[in-house]
Design a protein around this motif. Sequence first.
Motif, PDB file in Angstrom:
ATOM      1  N   GLN A   1       0.841  -1.189   0.000  1.00  7.01           N
ATOM      2  CA  GLN A   1       0.000   0.000   0.000  1.00  7.01           C
ATOM      3  C   GLN A   1       0.883   1.249   0.000  1.00  7.01           C
ATOM      4  OE1 GLN A   1      -3.278   0.226  -0.404  1.00  7.01           O
ATOM      5  NE2 GLN A   1      -3.352  -2.011  -0.588  1.00  7.01           N
ATOM      6  N   PRO A   2       0.397   2.358  -0.562  1.00  8.04           N
ATOM      7  CA  PRO A   2       1.215   3.572  -0.593  1.00  8.04           C
ATOM      8  C   PRO A   2       1.720   3.943   0.809  1.00  8.04           C
ATOM      9  CG  PRO A   2      -0.739   3.851  -1.942  1.00  8.04           C
ATOM     10  CD  PRO A   2      -0.912   2.552  -1.222  1.00  8.04           C
ATOM     11  N   THR A   3       3.024   4.032   0.941  1.00  6.81           N
ATOM     12  CA  THR A   3       3.653   4.271   2.242  1.00  6.81           C
ATOM     13  C   THR A   3       4.795   5.253   2.086  1.00  6.81           C
ATOM     14  OG1 THR A   3       3.162   1.978   2.879  1.00  6.81           O
ATOM     15  CG2 THR A   3       4.735   3.180   4.245  1.00  6.81           C
ATOM     16  N   ILE A   4       4.854   6.205   2.980  1.00  7.63           N
ATOM     17  CA  ILE A   4       5.980   7.138   3.043  1.00  7.63           C
ATOM     18  C   ILE A   4       6.898   6.690   4.169  1.00  7.63           C
ATOM     19  CG2 ILE A   4       6.609   9.476   3.773  1.00  7.63           C
ATOM     20  CD1 ILE A   4       4.294  10.484   2.024  1.00  7.63           C
TER      21      ILE A   4
ATOM     22  N   GLU B   1      18.855  14.976  15.825  1.00  3.87           N
ATOM     23  CA  GLU B   1      19.615  13.744  15.612  1.00  3.87           C
ATOM     24  C   GLU B   1      20.425  13.901  14.320  1.00  3.87           C
ATOM     25  OE1 GLU B   1      18.957   8.879  15.589  1.00  3.87           O
ATOM     26  OE2 GLU B   1      17.242  10.213  15.312  1.00  3.87           O
ATOM     27  N   PRO B   2      21.583  14.520  14.402  1.00  4.49           N
ATOM     28  CA  PRO B   2      22.351  14.863  13.192  1.00  4.49           C
ATOM     29  C   PRO B   2      22.782  13.668  12.348  1.00  4.49           C
ATOM     30  CG  PRO B   2      23.122  16.119  15.088  1.00  4.49           C
ATOM     31  CD  PRO B   2      22.192  15.092  15.620  1.00  4.49           C
ATOM     32  N   SER B   3      22.762  12.443  12.899  1.00  6.10           N
ATOM     33  CA  SER B   3      23.135  11.274  12.097  1.00  6.10           C
ATOM     34  C   SER B   3      22.018  10.861  11.138  1.00  6.10           C
ATOM     35  CB  SER B   3      23.482  10.095  13.005  1.00  6.10           C
ATOM     36  OG  SER B   3      22.339   9.677  13.734  1.00  6.10           O
ATOM     37  N   MET B   4      20.849  11.467  11.284  1.00  3.10           N
ATOM     38  CA  MET B   4      19.710  11.209  10.401  1.00  3.10           C
ATOM     39  C   MET B   4      19.354  12.491   9.660  1.00  3.10           C
ATOM     40  SD  MET B   4      19.144   8.003  11.064  1.00  3.10           S
ATOM     41  CE  MET B   4      17.489   7.540  10.525  1.00  3.10           C
ATOM     42  N   VAL B   5      18.651  12.327   8.525  1.00  2.06           N
ATOM     43  CA  VAL B   5      18.300  13.494   7.717  1.00  2.06           C
ATOM     44  C   VAL B   5      16.794  13.562   7.501  1.00  2.06           C
ATOM     45  CG1 VAL B   5      20.515  13.522   6.512  1.00  2.06           C
ATOM     46  CG2 VAL B   5      18.595  12.234   5.532  1.00  2.06           C
ATOM     47  N   GLU B   6      16.343  14.750   7.076  1.00  2.38           N
ATOM     48  CA  GLU B   6      14.925  15.010   6.820  1.00  2.38           C
ATOM     49  C   GLU B   6      14.590  14.568   5.394  1.00  2.38           C
ATOM     50  OE1 GLU B   6      14.189  19.120   7.648  1.00  2.38           O
ATOM     51  OE2 GLU B   6      14.411  18.844   9.815  1.00  2.38           O
ATOM     52  N   ARG B   7      14.387  13.284   5.256  1.00  2.00           N
ATOM     53  CA  ARG B   7      14.173  12.685   3.935  1.00  2.00           C
ATOM     54  C   ARG B   7      13.052  11.659   4.010  1.00  2.00           C
ATOM     55  NH1 ARG B   7      18.498   8.513   1.062  1.00  2.00           N
ATOM     56  NH2 ARG B   7      17.191   7.950  -0.731  1.00  2.00           N
ATOM     57  N   PHE B   8      12.339  11.493   2.897  1.00  2.00           N
ATOM     58  CA  PHE B   8      11.375  10.399   2.815  1.00  2.00           C
ATOM     59  C   PHE B   8      11.395   9.804   1.416  1.00  2.00           C
ATOM     60  CE2 PHE B   8       8.687  14.012   1.495  1.00  2.00           C
ATOM     61  CZ  PHE B   8       7.976  13.499   0.421  1.00  2.00           C
ATOM     62  N   GLU B   9      10.965   8.553   1.339  1.00  2.00           N
ATOM     63  CA  GLU B   9      10.740   7.885   0.064  1.00  2.00           C
ATOM     64  C   GLU B   9       9.318   7.353   0.048  1.00  2.00           C
ATOM     65  OE1 GLU B   9      14.954   6.338  -1.664  1.00  2.00           O
ATOM     66  OE2 GLU B   9      14.013   5.026  -0.197  1.00  2.00           O
ATOM     67  N   ILE B  10       8.742   7.250  -1.161  1.00  3.87           N
ATOM     68  CA  ILE B  10       7.381   6.766  -1.335  1.00  3.87           C
ATOM     69  C   ILE B  10       7.468   5.359  -1.912  1.00  3.87           C
ATOM     70  CG2 ILE B  10       5.107   7.292  -2.274  1.00  3.87           C
ATOM     71  CD1 ILE B  10       6.840  10.010  -3.205  1.00  3.87           C
ATOM     72  N   TYR B  11       6.791   4.429  -1.272  1.00  2.45           N
ATOM     73  CA  TYR B  11       6.762   3.042  -1.740  1.00  2.45           C
ATOM     74  C   TYR B  11       5.331   2.644  -2.087  1.00  2.45           C
ATOM     75  CZ  TYR B  11      11.574   2.303  -0.246  1.00  2.45           C
ATOM     76  OH  TYR B  11      12.932   2.370  -0.123  1.00  2.45           O
ATOM     77  N   VAL B  12       5.203   1.930  -3.209  1.00  2.00           N
ATOM     78  CA  VAL B  12       3.925   1.342  -3.612  1.00  2.00           C
ATOM     79  C   VAL B  12       4.235   0.013  -4.287  1.00  2.00           C
ATOM     80  CG1 VAL B  12       1.765   1.648  -4.876  1.00  2.00           C
ATOM     81  CG2 VAL B  12       3.015   3.660  -4.071  1.00  2.00           C
TER      82      VAL B  12
END
Length: 501
Positions: A369-372, A390-401
């Motif tokens: 199902q569509p997931t971010i 949390e500087p070891s992580m970034v403000e990013r997302f990917e969309i999966y379907v």
Amino acid sequence: MSLEQEIFETRVRRTKELADAGHLPYGKRFDFSHQLNEVHELFGAKTVEELDATHIPVKVCGRIQSLRGKGKAGFLHLSQGGAKLQVYLKVDKLSEQDFKLYQMLDIGDFLGVEGRLFHTRTGELTVEAAKLEFLAKTLLPMPEKWHGLEDVELRYRQRYLDLIANDEVRKVFVTRAKIVQSFRRQLEAKGFIEVETPMMQSVYGGATARPFVTHHNTLDMDLYLRIAPELYLKRLVVGGLDRVFEINRNFRNEGVSTHHNPEFTMLEFYQAYTDYRGLIDLTAELLKQVAIDATGSPVVEFDGQTIDFSNIRQLTMREAVIEFWKGDPKPTMNEVRDAEWLKKHSHKGTAGECLADIFERVAEAHLFQPTIIYEYPVETSPLSKNKLDEPSMVERFEIYVAGMEIGNAYTELNDPNEQRRRFEMQLGMRERGNDEAHQMDEDYIRALSYGMPPTGGEGIGIDRLTMVLTGCKSIRDVILFPLLRPEGPIGIAEQFRKLDA
């Protein structure tokens, strides 16, 4: 002599017969009054009596899909734009020259017809032909009864034949066009402007991938086919174009699979004064409307299951690893944050690289199902802004379907010195053997040094999204001309040479 060669030679001879009878074997412009689908839309519902009383004249054209009867009367079907229309031909309704033309026709030829509409006894809307005009000869046989092509490689290699034989293929590419149109319309309505950026670049970047290399003779310099337009689009944001998008061709020198083609199409857009959270909201709106525009509904069928683009789930990468972990007990949030635990379950190098590797192996295939998926490790995101807490992580997302990644977005890194450090981190990864790591791009660092406002950027894969919205399981089914190995000698030129001799 093969059957195909015999048909070919017979039809080549027939082109001369057509010319001798006063017809152009490869004819001229034909001014039709209606496309075939318009004939059905405008007149299909009329009764037998209405058509008989009004004598509606039409001029139509298309490729001959079927022929029945060669005596004093017969029928044929024209095909055009995914629609077909029956034509009735009778010796006393046509001139002697036109009726002889009818007797010389082959399936696959292009024909123009002028006449009036009526319904046959079986209720089929039909043109009673009064005049014919030959438009183009086909020399090779159509697929048997136009039932379709079964040879998959032949379908991809001879897409023109695939489109002739398989109406469903045509529908796929009509839907693809609607997807692109929907994105363009929606973004333009929100104040984005469409731009074009270089496809040949002296420094490739904007993604982690291997490039194709070419050479410019006059300048005597190697160039790279772009792997992404990102760095050029962000230069435009620096220049004051606050909302830009490009529907672009990208080239990545990577393997071929059902989800990968070396040449593919992306939509990339950048919006100043927002971040990845703003893009999450925009993405949900865009995808829902694209599904509606392309298919008529936000709910589509794929691989026997329904996919609902009006309901897009959100998980962090760590939450996805926990949810889809096989075995009991599932890891805790503290464990998936712990470098030792991550390295115990992966051997990809740093803790961040291990987390990304575990996510791909454990969770990715289950995201039907569509997931971010959001919050990515910095090592896999050289152009994204760090999370403040949390500087070891970034403000990013990917969309999966449907188990595929179809989009990637993040808050853009706009600190030029931090960008320099990220590029150097990537160079270190390259030295350790990662040939897809990002290059140093000093001009991009210089552009950032002039100041880029807080910005969110996103790329959405048109090919994979088309797969989902059309139910296709291979990316080659949604690319008109996918990359294939060269075929052996075709022989068509030699067939013409034999006839000339």
